[in-house]
Design an enzyme around this catalytic site. Structure first.
Site, PDB file in Angstrom:
ATOM      1  CE  LYS A 168      -4.469  -1.635   1.150  1.00  0.00           C
ATOM      2  NZ  LYS A 168      -5.770  -1.453   1.768  1.00  0.00           N
TER       3      LYS A 168
ATOM      4  CE  LYS B 169     -13.681  -3.806  -0.429  1.00  0.00           C
ATOM      5  NZ  LYS B 169     -12.670  -3.344   0.515  1.00  0.00           N
TER       6      LYS B 169
ATOM      7  CE  LYS C 295      -6.000  -7.852  -1.962  1.00  0.00           C
ATOM      8  NZ  LYS C 295      -6.708  -7.862  -0.742  1.00  0.00           N
TER       9      LYS C 295
HETATM   10  P1  ATP Z   1      -8.686  -2.757  -0.832  1.00  0.00           P
HETATM   11  O1  ATP Z   1      -8.592  -2.947  -2.297  1.00  0.00           O
HETATM   12  O2  ATP Z   1      -9.398  -1.506  -0.410  1.00  0.00           O
HETATM   13  O3  ATP Z   1      -7.388  -2.978  -0.103  1.00  0.00           O
HETATM   14  P2  ATP Z   1      -9.693  -5.400  -0.594  1.00  0.00           P
HETATM   15  O4  ATP Z   1     -10.494  -5.678  -1.806  1.00  0.00           O
HETATM   16  O5  ATP Z   1      -8.336  -5.985  -0.493  1.00  0.00           O
HETATM   17  O6  ATP Z   1      -9.653  -3.861  -0.310  1.00  0.00           O
HETATM   18  P3  ATP Z   1     -10.542  -5.747   2.158  1.00  0.00           P
HETATM   19  O7  ATP Z   1     -11.625  -4.882   2.662  1.00  0.00           O
HETATM   20  O8  ATP Z   1      -9.155  -5.392   2.538  1.00  0.00           O
HETATM   21  O9  ATP Z   1     -10.613  -5.876   0.582  1.00  0.00           O
HETATM   22  O10 ATP Z   1     -10.810  -7.272   2.543  1.00  0.00           O
HETATM   23  C1  ATP Z   1     -12.036  -7.830   2.958  1.00  0.00           C
HETATM   24  C2  ATP Z   1     -11.923  -9.337   3.015  1.00  0.00           C
HETATM   25  O11 ATP Z   1     -11.875  -9.876   1.698  1.00  0.00           O
HETATM   26  C3  ATP Z   1     -10.660  -9.841   3.727  1.00  0.00           C
HETATM   27  O12 ATP Z   1     -10.980 -10.945   4.541  1.00  0.00           O
HETATM   28  C4  ATP Z   1      -9.770 -10.252   2.613  1.00  0.00           C
HETATM   29  O13 ATP Z   1      -8.888 -11.273   2.995  1.00  0.00           O
HETATM   30  C5  ATP Z   1     -10.753 -10.742   1.574  1.00  0.00           C
HETATM   31  N1  ATP Z   1     -10.222 -10.601   0.229  1.00  0.00           N
HETATM   32  C6  ATP Z   1      -9.850  -9.447  -0.367  1.00  0.00           C
HETATM   33  N2  ATP Z   1      -9.432  -9.655  -1.615  1.00  0.00           N
HETATM   34  C7  ATP Z   1      -9.526 -10.996  -1.830  1.00  0.00           C
HETATM   35  C8  ATP Z   1      -9.230 -11.845  -2.943  1.00  0.00           C
HETATM   36  N3  ATP Z   1      -8.764 -11.367  -4.068  1.00  0.00           N
HETATM   37  N4  ATP Z   1      -9.446 -13.168  -2.823  1.00  0.00           N
HETATM   38  C9  ATP Z   1      -9.935 -13.659  -1.673  1.00  0.00           C
HETATM   39  N5  ATP Z   1     -10.232 -12.926  -0.592  1.00  0.00           N
HETATM   40  C10 ATP Z   1     -10.036 -11.612  -0.654  1.00  0.00           C
END
Ligand code: ATP
Ligand code: LTN
Length: 338
Positions: free
Chosen positions: A120, A205, A202
């Site tokens: 990040k 969002k 990965k």
């Molecule tokens: P950001 O992009 O804002 O960092 P993010 O999409 O990574 O957000 P988070 O809010 O950080 O999402 O994560 C919410 C949940 O979703 C966490 O338990 C995280 O492990 C899971 N998660 C996020 N991205 C993935 C993915 N690509 N595959 C599986 N699980 C995921």
């Protein structure tokens, strides 16, 4: 003779998700879908982590709106305020209070090893704030304040959970038994979905490329289009094998929404091209998400209900953590609070 109580104390679950945008298929399959299943067996507490969200720049009015949307989305994904505690993190001040205390039991070196911080800070090089660095301490406070036994998360959060465990163990050793040491709970299928445009990254969002991820509120046409454009390889063979990141990811997604194994998927698409496979994945995902979309539309139109759920849930959460905070304050030597 008095009858012996057969009631066994249910394990407690805590998890949270940031209101940084519409949830992706990765969030759903990797984490939120299992939250719903766990409600049937355990005492569950689920939060929208808005305190965590401000570690990256947020437009205040958008954050407020996204928090309401994320809360509605959480309910649309099956979280039931009658069965579980559902609330917004900033509405319970104990998270931030405990985070401070725990930060004094966390080593700089430990935080410096966190890969999410490195990722990040590379992504937001103009805003490497202290909150981004201490983010995992706040996450530990979220979990430990409730003495959660299990934490359902995607694989990307494993390192943070390990840190939360270490903080709990260290605190307990120093001040006497205070916190439950939590275990992670990782879904068997789809713990880490990858970007559709770059399957070595990965699915996230906050990705700038909207084609890289499927949002759970995307309509069917959009979902089909995104899968049709997904990056694959030039073999034209639907098999799960090292080096086939794009196809492996699509197979993982297809398996997660249909319940099929990799062998079954390979058999189903033997001799067929990637075009057919991508359409089948798109169709299956769209059908799987349809009920969530319908329920979300109903909930987001009912602001009064959402507000009432947040008020009630936050009050319930506060009542649980008040006990932990009193204990912690006593242990570290703060004078008694009323
Ligand atoms: P950001 O992009 O804002 O960092 P993010 O999409 O990574 O957000 P988070 O809010 O950080 O999402 O994560 C919410 C949940 O979703 C966490 O338990 C995280 O492990 C899971 N998660 C996020 N991205 C993935 C993915 N690509 N595959 C599986 N699980 C995921
Ligand atoms: N950091 C998590 C969201 C989160 C969380 C938590 C998850 C905040 N607090 C407590 C589990 C338990 C993430 O998914 N990025």
């Amino acid at each position: 003779m008095p009858e012996q109580s057969t009631e066994i104390k249910k394990k407690r679950i805590f998890s949270a998700i940031q209101p940084t945008g519409v949830f992706t298929l990765g969030n759903y399959i990797g984490a939120i879908r299992s939250w719903d299943t766990l409600q049937k067996e355990f005492e569950c507490i689920y939060a929208i982590a808005d305190l965590h969200a401000i570690t990256v720049m947020q437009e205040p009015s958008a954050l407020r709106q996204n928090t309401m949307r994320a809360f509605a989305l959480m309910l649309a994904c099956g979280m039931d305020p009658e069965k579980s505690i559902t609330f917004v993190q900033s509405r319970n001040p104990h998270h931030a209070e405990l985070s401070w205390v725990l930060s004094c039991s966390t080593m700089f070196g430990e935080l410096n090893r966190m890969t999410q911080f490195k990722d990040k800070s590379a992504k937001h090089s103009d805003n490497i704030n202290a909150g981004l660095f201490t983010y995992p301490v706040l996450m530990a406070a979220d979990i430990l304040a409730y003495n959660a036994d299990l934490v359902p998360i995607g694989a990307d959060q494993k390192q943070h959970l390990e840190l939360a465990r270490n903080i709990a163990i260290r605190f307990n050793q120093r001040y006497g038994d205070t916190f439950t040491v939590p275990d992670g709970y990782f879904p068997k299928q789809g713990a880490r979905l990858m970007s559709l445009q770059d399957p070595t990254k990965k699915m996230s969002k906050s990705d700038e490329n909207a084609n890289a991820c499927v949002y759970i509120l995307d309509d069917k046409d959009t979902i089909l289009r995104k899968f049709r454009r997904a990056v694959t390889d030039s073999d034209a063979e639907v098999v799960f094998r090292e080096g086939k990141d794009g196809i492996n990811n699509l197979m993982t997604i297809y398996g997660a929404v249909t319940g099929k194994t990799m062998e079954e998927i390979e058999a189903e698409f033997a001799g067929k091209g990637y075009g057919d496979f991508k359409t089948a994945v798109g169709e299956a995902v769209a059908d799987h998400l349809e009920p969530v979309r319908t329920e979300y539309a109903r909930l987001i139109a009912d602001k009064a209900y959402l507000t009432q759920c947040i008020d009630t849930g936050s009050e319930q959460a506060y009542r649980i953590t008040r006990k932990t905070l009193s204990k912690v304050f006593r242990k570290v030597g703060f004078i008694d609070r009323k």
